[in-house]
Scaffold this motif. Structure first.
Motif, PDB file in Angstrom:
ATOM      1  N   THR A 194       0.839  -1.203   0.000  1.00 18.56           N
ATOM      2  CA  THR A 194       0.000   0.000   0.000  1.00 18.56           C
ATOM      3  C   THR A 194       0.871   1.248   0.000  1.00 18.56           C
ATOM      4  N   GLU A 195       0.669   2.101  -0.948  1.00 15.34           N
ATOM      5  CA  GLU A 195       1.453   3.337  -1.064  1.00 15.34           C
ATOM      6  C   GLU A 195       1.275   4.199   0.186  1.00 15.34           C
ATOM      7  N   GLY A 196       2.393   4.652   0.731  1.00 17.55           N
ATOM      8  CA  GLY A 196       2.346   5.524   1.900  1.00 17.55           C
ATOM      9  C   GLY A 196       2.236   4.795   3.228  1.00 17.55           C
ATOM     10  N   GLN A 197       2.126   3.471   3.198  1.00 16.70           N
ATOM     11  CA  GLN A 197       2.009   2.698   4.439  1.00 16.70           C
ATOM     12  C   GLN A 197       3.358   2.616   5.157  1.00 16.70           C
ATOM     13  N   LYS A 198       3.323   2.763   6.475  1.00 12.86           N
ATOM     14  CA  LYS A 198       4.505   2.603   7.302  1.00 12.86           C
ATOM     15  C   LYS A 198       4.339   1.381   8.191  1.00 12.86           C
ATOM     16  N   LEU A 199       5.363   0.574   8.273  1.00  6.68           N
ATOM     17  CA  LEU A 199       5.364  -0.587   9.149  1.00  6.68           C
ATOM     18  C   LEU A 199       5.851  -0.146  10.524  1.00  6.68           C
ATOM     19  N   ARG A 200       4.962  -0.204  11.507  1.00  2.00           N
ATOM     20  CA  ARG A 200       5.297   0.290  12.851  1.00  2.00           C
ATOM     21  C   ARG A 200       5.681  -0.873  13.762  1.00  2.00           C
ATOM     22  N   ILE A 201       6.870  -0.798  14.355  1.00  2.00           N
ATOM     23  CA  ILE A 201       7.412  -1.838  15.225  1.00  2.00           C
ATOM     24  C   ILE A 201       7.524  -1.272  16.641  1.00  2.00           C
ATOM     25  N   LEU A 202       6.812  -1.865  17.583  1.00  2.00           N
ATOM     26  CA  LEU A 202       6.818  -1.401  18.968  1.00  2.00           C
ATOM     27  C   LEU A 202       7.698  -2.303  19.820  1.00  2.00           C
ATOM     28  N   LEU A 203       8.675  -1.709  20.480  1.00  2.00           N
ATOM     29  CA  LEU A 203       9.580  -2.436  21.372  1.00  2.00           C
ATOM     30  C   LEU A 203       9.152  -2.241  22.821  1.00  2.00           C
ATOM     31  N   HIS A 204       9.090  -3.324  23.573  1.00  2.00           N
ATOM     32  CA  HIS A 204       8.790  -3.223  24.999  1.00  2.00           C
ATOM     33  C   HIS A 204       9.631  -4.236  25.751  1.00  2.00           C
ATOM     34  N   GLY A 205       9.799  -4.012  27.038  1.00  2.00           N
ATOM     35  CA  GLY A 205      10.617  -4.910  27.839  1.00  2.00           C
ATOM     36  C   GLY A 205      11.055  -4.208  29.114  1.00  2.00           C
ATOM     37  N   PRO A 206      11.785  -4.900  29.979  1.00  2.00           N
ATOM     38  CA  PRO A 206      12.209  -4.309  31.248  1.00  2.00           C
ATOM     39  C   PRO A 206      13.247  -3.211  31.058  1.00  2.00           C
ATOM     40  N   VAL A 207      13.437  -2.425  32.105  1.00  2.00           N
ATOM     41  CA  VAL A 207      14.430  -1.360  32.064  1.00  2.00           C
ATOM     42  C   VAL A 207      15.810  -1.970  31.833  1.00  2.00           C
TER      43      VAL A 207
END
Length: 285
Positions: free
Chosen positions: A41-54
Motif C-alpha cells: 500500500t502506497e504511503g504505508q509505514k510498518l510500525r514496530i513497537l519495542l517493549h521490555g524491562p528497564v
C-alpha cells in the motif's frame, strides 16, 4: 599401587553443530532485502513497537539498526547505562530512519517505550499504543493511564498509527531470574496483541553476558548450549515459539561496525519486516 584418580573432563559448552544457520559476515543480501522493502500500500509505514524491562536494550537496538543501515555507529535514540535502576525512556517516540544520500525514509518505524519495572509503563498504555491511540511525545505516567480527552490521546488512529509488529526485548543473562510480575505483564500485553492479530517476536539481548564464549566470537551464539537453553526457557515462560526469538548483540562499547554483529541485527530485522508485512497484507484484504 594405583595412580591418582583422573579428574573427569568438564562437559563441552558447545553443541555438536549450530542449531540455526546464518550467513555470518556476508550481509549484502540481507542488507539489500531491507533497503528494497516496500509495503504494497502506497504511503504505508510498518510500525514496530519495542517493549521490555528497564535496561533491556530497546533504545540500543534502535541505534544498532540505524548503525547497520547507515554503515557507521549511530546514536539517535538516547540509551541509558546498564546500571540504571529506572527507565531512561520516558516519552512515546517514533524513530524514523533516513535513507543514505536521500531525503526519503525507510518504510518502517520504531517506537520505544518506558520499561516494565514496578514504577514503569502501565500495561493499559501499551494496549492503547497497539491500537494507535498514543501520540508522539506522550510522557508515560506509572500511576495513571492515558485517557480520552488528553491532548496525547489519538481519537482517530489511521493504519499508520497502529502497531504492526510487537517485539519484546529481554536481556539474556536475566532470563533465569525473571520476576513473576514482569512475566504477567508480558503475557497480558501478548494477549492484547493476539486479539488484534499483531505478530509478536522476541529479541534476546546482551548475549555476550550469557556466555563468555560469545565475547570471544559472536559466531558462537548458535553453537552454545546455554544460549539455546536460555531462549527455550524464555519461550516457555512467555509462550512465544523459538522461531520468533532472535539473539542479538547490540552496539554498546564498539566504535566501529562488526560484520558478525550486523548479521544478527539484520536477521532479527528481517524477521520483523516479514512478520509485519504479512500482517499488513491481511489488513489490506
Amino acid at each position: 599401587m594405583g595412580g591418582a584418580e583422573s579428574t573427569p573432563e568438564a562437559p563441552s559448552p558447545f553443541l555438536s553443530k549450530p542449531w540455526r544457520d546464518i550467513d555470518w559476515g556476508d550481509n549484502q543480501r540481507a542488507l539489500q532485502y531491507v533497503k528494497d522493502y516496500k509495503p504494497q500500500t502506497e504511503g504505508q509505514k510498518l510500525r514496530i513497537l519495542l517493549h521490555g524491562p528497564v535496561g533491556a536494550g530497546k533504545s540500543s537496538f534502535i541505534n544498532s539498526v540505524q548503525s547497520v543501515l547507515k554503515g557507521r555507529i549511530y546514536k539517535q535514540a538516547l540509551a541509558g547505562s546498564s546500571g540504571d535502576a529506572a527507565s531512561f525512556t520516558k516519552e512515546y517516540t517514533t524513530y524514523k530512519i533516513r535513507k543514505e544520500g536521500q531525503r526519503s525514509f525507510y518504510p518502517f518505524v520504531f517506537n520505544d517505550i518506558m520499561g516494565l519495572e514496578v514504577k514503569g509503563v502501565l500495561v493499559d498504555d501499551i494496549k492503547l499504543a497497539l491500537r494507535g491511540r498514543v501520540k508522539d511525545d506522550y510522557t508515560f505516567n506509572p500511576v495513571s493511564k492515558l485517557s480520552e480527552g488528553d491532548q496525547f490521546y489519538n481519537n482517530s488512529p489511521t493504519d499508520n498509527d497502529k502497531v504492526h509488529v510487537l517485539v519484546c526485548v529481554f536481556p539474556g543473562h536475566t532470563v533465569a531470574n525473571i520476576q513473576d510480575d514482569v512475566v504477567q505483564k508480558i503475557v497480558e500485553i501478548r494477549k492484547e496483541a493476539s486479539d488484534l492479530g499483531i505478530p509478536q517476536l522476541v529479541i534476546i539481548t546482551k548475549i555476550d553476558e550469557v556466555c563468555p564464549e560469545i565475547k570471544e566470537d559472536v559466531k558462537n551464539v548458535y553453537k552454545l548450549k546455554k544460549v539455546k537453553a536460555t531462549m527455550e526457557e524464555f519461550s516457555v515462560k512467555v509462550g512465544i515459539p523459538m522461531n520468533c526469538i532472535f539473539p542479538v548483540k547490540n552496539y554498546h562499547e564498539e566504535i566501529d561496525l562488526n560484520h558478525d554483529i550486523d548479521s544478527l541485527i539484520l536477521s532479527s530485522l528481517k524477521g520483523m519486516i516479514d512478520a509485519g508485512d504479512e500482517f499488513l497484507d491481511e489488513l489490506s484484504q
